[in-house]
Design a protein around this motif. Structure first.
Motif, PDB file in Angstrom:
ATOM      1  N   ILE A 236      -3.410   0.669  -1.059  1.00 18.73           N
ATOM      2  CA  ILE A 236      -2.702   0.324  -2.032  1.00 18.73           C
ATOM      3  C   ILE A 236      -1.344   1.031  -2.106  1.00 18.73           C
ATOM      4  CG2 ILE A 236      -2.191   0.553  -4.579  1.00 18.73           C
ATOM      5  CD1 ILE A 236      -5.302   0.179  -5.047  1.00 18.73           C
ATOM      6  N   GLN A 237      -1.254   2.176  -1.471  1.00 19.64           N
ATOM      7  CA  GLN A 237       0.032   2.912  -1.307  1.00 19.64           C
ATOM      8  C   GLN A 237       0.817   2.111  -0.134  1.00 19.64           C
ATOM      9  OE1 GLN A 237       1.542   6.130  -2.244  1.00 19.64           O
ATOM     10  NE2 GLN A 237       3.503   4.679  -1.572  1.00 19.64           N
ATOM     11  N   GLU A 238       0.212   1.372   0.770  1.00 15.71           N
ATOM     12  CA  GLU A 238       1.060   0.791   2.112  1.00 15.71           C
ATOM     13  C   GLU A 238       1.407  -0.542   1.381  1.00 15.71           C
ATOM     14  OE1 GLU A 238       2.520  -0.572   5.409  1.00 15.71           O
ATOM     15  OE2 GLU A 238       1.796   1.522   4.743  1.00 15.71           O
ATOM     16  N   ILE A 239       0.424  -1.107   0.343  1.00 17.33           N
ATOM     17  CA  ILE A 239       0.900  -2.267  -0.155  1.00 17.33           C
ATOM     18  C   ILE A 239       2.009  -2.161  -1.039  1.00 17.33           C
ATOM     19  CG2 ILE A 239       0.038  -4.196  -2.314  1.00 17.33           C
ATOM     20  CD1 ILE A 239      -2.808  -3.840  -0.768  1.00 17.33           C
ATOM     21  N   ALA A 240       2.102  -0.942  -1.862  1.00 21.48           N
ATOM     22  CA  ALA A 240       3.371  -0.799  -2.739  1.00 21.48           C
ATOM     23  C   ALA A 240       4.514  -0.705  -1.654  1.00 21.48           C
ATOM     24  CB  ALA A 240       2.818   0.253  -3.651  1.00 21.48           C
ATOM     25  N   SER A 241       4.712   0.030  -0.665  1.00 26.25           N
ATOM     26  CA  SER A 241       5.329   0.175   0.128  1.00 26.25           C
ATOM     27  C   SER A 241       5.876  -1.256   0.520  1.00 26.25           C
ATOM     28  CB  SER A 241       5.265   1.110   1.172  1.00 26.25           C
ATOM     29  OG  SER A 241       6.323   1.522   2.261  1.00 26.25           O
TER      30      SER A 241
ATOM     31  N   SER B  59       3.629  -9.926  -7.432  1.00 32.20           N
ATOM     32  CA  SER B  59       2.941 -11.175  -7.146  1.00 32.20           C
ATOM     33  C   SER B  59       2.501 -10.927  -5.742  1.00 32.20           C
ATOM     34  CB  SER B  59       3.755 -12.413  -7.389  1.00 32.20           C
ATOM     35  OG  SER B  59       3.812 -12.782  -8.516  1.00 32.20           O
ATOM     36  N   HIS B  60       3.348 -10.387  -4.781  1.00 27.12           N
ATOM     37  CA  HIS B  60       2.975 -10.245  -3.612  1.00 27.12           C
ATOM     38  C   HIS B  60       2.086  -9.079  -3.362  1.00 27.12           C
ATOM     39  CE1 HIS B  60       3.447 -10.675   0.873  1.00 27.12           C
ATOM     40  NE2 HIS B  60       3.849  -9.610   1.116  1.00 27.12           N
ATOM     41  N   GLY B  61       2.162  -8.026  -4.335  1.00 29.01           N
ATOM     42  CA  GLY B  61       1.156  -7.189  -4.197  1.00 29.01           C
ATOM     43  C   GLY B  61      -0.259  -7.687  -4.436  1.00 29.01           C
ATOM     44  N   ILE B  62      -0.396  -8.688  -5.554  1.00 34.01           N
ATOM     45  CA  ILE B  62      -1.438  -9.138  -5.799  1.00 34.01           C
ATOM     46  C   ILE B  62      -2.015  -9.870  -4.501  1.00 34.01           C
ATOM     47  CG2 ILE B  62      -2.477 -10.976  -7.266  1.00 34.01           C
ATOM     48  CD1 ILE B  62      -0.480  -9.866  -9.549  1.00 34.01           C
TER      49      ILE B  62
ATOM     50  N   SER C 281      -7.455  -5.576   3.457  1.00 30.72           N
ATOM     51  CA  SER C 281      -7.896  -4.400   2.812  1.00 30.72           C
ATOM     52  C   SER C 281      -7.002  -3.107   2.711  1.00 30.72           C
ATOM     53  CB  SER C 281      -9.259  -4.077   3.486  1.00 30.72           C
ATOM     54  OG  SER C 281      -8.897  -3.923   5.008  1.00 30.72           O
ATOM     55  N   GLU C 282      -5.608  -3.371   2.927  1.00 41.36           N
ATOM     56  CA  GLU C 282      -4.728  -2.414   3.250  1.00 41.36           C
ATOM     57  C   GLU C 282      -4.849  -1.328   2.154  1.00 41.36           C
ATOM     58  OE1 GLU C 282      -2.663  -1.762   5.861  1.00 41.36           O
ATOM     59  OE2 GLU C 282      -3.751  -3.461   6.902  1.00 41.36           O
TER      60      GLU C 282
END
Length: 407
Positions: free
Chosen positions: A369-374, A356-359, A366-367
């Protein structure tokens, strides 16, 4: 650039500064919208409107006479004849002001024109709502660029000041009706504002957007002559209202401060009126999303603390044992209570919060996706993509493309 493109550009230029423009074909008839109902409000008999405005020279179309007008009430307009085969057409621009409208200015104008005192509140509001263009040379430059492309032959830009035919007969009826209208409008605005905040506190973006659109139909009065600064001041207030609404919705202050600060920085870097006008819808969307993802309003104090620990430490070890130790409770008790109140096991809840936080980050940043996953506590991008697809039916990249296409 053909004539239509040229006119569209000029009209968009002035409309961006919140100055009204109109294309009018002959025969020209007075329309109360032309001066934003100034004369309709002030004058007892609107049949003498012509005495308070300017009269162009005969055949001014053929002579290419462009007028820069100051009318009896110190409002400014442009009147620009438009070449059109077999038809007389003008582009009008205004009203606008050339100086800030202080209370002293309004009172001085009222004395000069013998305007009854009952109209002072209306005049103050009217003049402060007008956009201000302080630099006449800037207007002349715009007109020169326009006219040099609009006319084949010579043209003239003529200043025209209307002194009027005094005395003008003003409406002196009791203003109770008008005051009641203002009171009703304010009451409606506050009622609608509360409904919008309630919708955000529930994370109900659809209802919040409807209330926002309803509010825009009666709007906020402009309080500063500088349109851009006025809108920014309103948006500072609006950002605070949205933040308080999300707080009522049970969102932790850390999340509120992050989003509120981001909007505060963003609105100060914007200078486009159209972009500023679009910002309220973006605000209610992102604050509603915050409530949807991070509200703990329905939980007991212990589970609220557990959820806050999870949401604020998504990168960390969030096993049942770790959380029970940090909360100083028995892990079996915590597990049972957590499942009873949330309807989910703690492990599933942590995974759901991470996605949910990733969403949320995909919607608001605009970060990469790899950084968002981390940031969400899932260092393995393949695993993040797998569980994201399980929840949303698409990959993070596909989701980001979808939300960009809907903006």
């Amino acid at each position: 650039m053909d004539q239509n493109e040229l006119l569209n550009f000029v009209r968009n230029y002035f409309e961006e500064m919140r100055i009204h423009t109109r294309l009018i074909d002959a025969p020209y008839k007075w329309d109360d919208a032309f001066d934003l109902n100034l004369r309709r409000t002030l004058l007892k008999d609107c049949s003498n409107v012509i005495s308070t405005f300017f009269r162009p020279e005969e055949n001014f179309h053929e002579k290419h006479l462009v007028y820069f007008i100051k009318d009896l009430f110190w409002c400014y307009y442009l009147c620009i004849p438009i070449p059109k085969a077999g038809q007389k057409r003008v582009l009008t621009v205004g009203p606008f002001a050339m100086e800030d409208a202080t209370l002293g200015f309004v009172q001085s104008l009222a004395r000069r024109l013998n305007i009854p005192e009952i109209h002072i509140p209306f005049l103050s509001q009217y003049y402060t709502s007008l956009p201000v263009l302080r630099d006449k040379s800037c207007i002349r430059s715009i007109l020169t660029c326009l006219c040099s492309r609009l006319y084949d032959g010579p043209y003239r830009i003529l200043p025209q000041e209307c002194t009027g035919e005094l005395p003008v007969q003003y409406d002196t009826e009791d203003s109770f009706g008008r005051n009641q209208d203002v009171s009703d409008s304010i009451e409606l605005r506050y009622k609608n504002e509360q409904a919008l905040m309630d919708a955000i506190s529930r994370g109900d973006y659809t209802s919040a957007r409807e209330y926002l659109n309803t509010g825009n139909s009666y709007g906020m009065e402009q309080r500063l002559a500088d349109t851009t600064r006025d809108k920014k001041n309103y948006l500072i207030i609006f950002n605070t209202l949205c933040r308080k609404a999300a707080q009522y919705g049970g969102v932790h202050p850390v999340y509120l401060d992050e989003l509120s600060s981001r909007f505060a920085i963003q609105l100060e870097t914007l200078y486009s009126v159209s972009r500023l006008e679009a910002l309220p819808a973006e605000m209610i969307y992102k604050y509603s999303l915050l409530v949807q993802n991070h509200s703990t309003r329905s939980y007991s104090p212990l589970i609220q603390r557990a959820v806050d620990l999870i949401c604020l430490n998504l990168r960390d070890d969030l096993s049942l044992s770790t959380l029970a130790d940090r909360l100083s409770v028995n892990k079996t008790y915590l597990s049972t209570l957590f499942r009873r109140e949330t309807g989910s096991t703690l492990t599933d809840f942590v995974t759901d919060r991470r996605i949910s936080h990733g969403i949320y980050l995909l919607n608001t940043t605009s970060e990469p996706i790899q950084e968002i996953a981390s940031v969400c506590g899932i260092a393995d991008l393949s695993y993040f993509t797998k569980i994201f697809r399980r929840k949303k039916g698409m990959t993070p990249s596909q989701y980001r493309e979808m939300i960009r296409g809907n903006q």
